[in-house]
Write an enzyme that holds these catalytic residues in place. Structure first.
Site, PDB file in Angstrom:
ATOM      1  N   SER A 128     -37.970  28.706 -25.802  1.00  0.00           N
ATOM      2  CA  SER A 128     -37.824  27.699 -24.753  1.00  0.00           C
ATOM      3  C   SER A 128     -36.368  27.678 -24.347  1.00  0.00           C
ATOM      4  CB  SER A 128     -38.229  26.326 -25.301  1.00  0.00           C
ATOM      5  OG  SER A 128     -37.849  25.283 -24.426  1.00  0.00           O
ATOM      6  N   TYR A 186     -38.554  19.608 -31.701  1.00  0.00           N
ATOM      7  CA  TYR A 186     -38.839  20.726 -30.793  1.00  0.00           C
ATOM      8  C   TYR A 186     -37.620  21.624 -30.651  1.00  0.00           C
ATOM      9  CZ  TYR A 186     -40.758  23.101 -26.670  1.00  0.00           C
ATOM     10  OH  TYR A 186     -41.234  24.043 -25.781  1.00  0.00           O
TER      11      TYR A 186
END
Length: 257
Positions: free
Chosen positions: A139, A152
Site C-alpha cells: 500500500s 495497517y
C-alpha cells in the site's frame, strides 16, 4: 506477456483488488487459484466464470488468512505455485490508545503474517519448477503513514521489508519478489462508501471523490483493479526478470509528495 503453463495463487481474491488481479492473470493465460475465507456456491461459481471467460483452469480454495496452518495448506492444496500474489487484507481505524487488541492482532495476521506463511510454502515449489514470482500487495501506507491506522501501516511496512528479504534470498535464482503499493483504488467497497460520504459532507459525487477521498492522491483519480492486475502481469513477464526487491507505486503521485 503470456503466462500460459504457470499457476498463480491470489489470496483474498473473490472481490475487489484480488479479483481484478486474478482476472488479469487468467487473461494472460495463467491457471489461477482464487481464495477467501468463505466457502459459498457463488465463490466456486466465480472461479468457473473466470475459467470460461479466459479458457484457463481456475479453482476456488477456502482458507482463512488469519490462520498460519490454513495459509500454508492453501499453497499445498493448490499443488503448484509459480506466481504468488499476497493480497488478503483488512482495515480498522482508531487512535493507538483506543485500538482494540483483537483488531490489531487480526490485521497483523491477515495483512502481514499470511504473506510469510504462503511465501514459505511456495518457495520450494518455485525452486523445483525453476521459476517464480512473489508479488505482495502492500500500500502507499507501506511507504508512508496516516493517523489512526497503526496496525495497517505497521503491517504494510512489514510486508515491504519482508519482500526485500525474499528478494535477497532468491537473488541468484530465477525468482523475483516485489511489492505493489496502491493508493486509493476504485473497488466495489469504495464505490459503496461514496453515497454516504456525499451525505456526510453535503457534497457532489465529484467533489467528494476529489476533495475527501482522494485528498492525498495528486492525480485526483482512483487507480483501477485492472491497472493493478496489469502491473502484476508485467512483474511476471520476462521484461521484469531483473526487477526484484523493490516497490512499485500505483498511487497517482501520493508518495511523491
Amino acid at each position: 506477456m503470456s503466462l500460459a503453463g504457470k499457476t498463480a495463487i491470489v489470496t483474498g481474491s473473490n472481490s475487489g483488488i484480488g479479483l481484478g488481479i486474478a482476472r488479469e492473470l487468467a487473461r494472460a493465460g495463467a491457471s489461477v487459484v482464487i481464495n477467501s475465507f468463505t466457502d459459498r456456491p457463488e465463490d466456486h461459481a466465480l472461479a468457473a466464470e473466470i475459467a470460461e471467460e479466459h479458457g484457463v483452469a481456475v479453482r476456488y480454495i477456502k482458507a482463512d488468512m488469519s490462520k498460519a496452518d490454513e495459509c500454508r495448506a492453501l499453497v499445498e492444496q493448490a499443488g503448484a505455485c509459480d506466481i504468488l500474489v499476497n493480497n488478503a487484507g483488512i482495515q480498522h481505524v482508531a487512535p493507538i490508545d483506543e485500538f482494540p487488541v483483537d483488531k490489531w492482532d487480526a490485521i497483523i495476521a491477515i495483512n502481514m503474517n499470511s504473506a510469510f506463511h504462503t511465501t514459505a510454502a511456495a518457495l520450494p515449489m518455485m525452486r523445483k519448477a525453476g521459476w517464480g514470482r512473489v508479488v505482495n500487495i502492500a500500500s502507499a501506507h507501506g511507504l508512508t503513514a496516516s493517523p489512526y491506522k497503526s496496525a495497517y501501516v505497521a503491517a504494510k511496512h512489514g510486508v515491504v521489508g519482508m519482500t526485500k528479504v525474499v528478494a535477497l534470498e532468491t537473488a541468484q535464482e530465477p525468482i523475483t519478489a516485489n511489492a505493489i503499493c496502491p493508493g486509493y483504488v476504485l473497488t466495489p467497497l469504495v464505490e459503496a462508501q461514496i453515497p454516504d460520504t456525499m451525505k456526510k459532507y453535503d457534497m457532489s459525487r465529484e467533489d467528494v471523490i476529489r476533495q475527501v477521498m482522494l485528498e492525498r492522491q495528486p492525480s485526483k483519480e482512483f487507480a483501477t483493479v485492472e491497472q493493478l492486475g496489469g502491473t502484476v502481469v508485467f512483474l511476471c513477464s520476462d521484461a521484469a526478470a531483473q526487477i526484484t526487491g523493490t516497490t512499485i507505486s500505483v498511487d497517482g503521485g501520493w508518495t511523491a509528495l
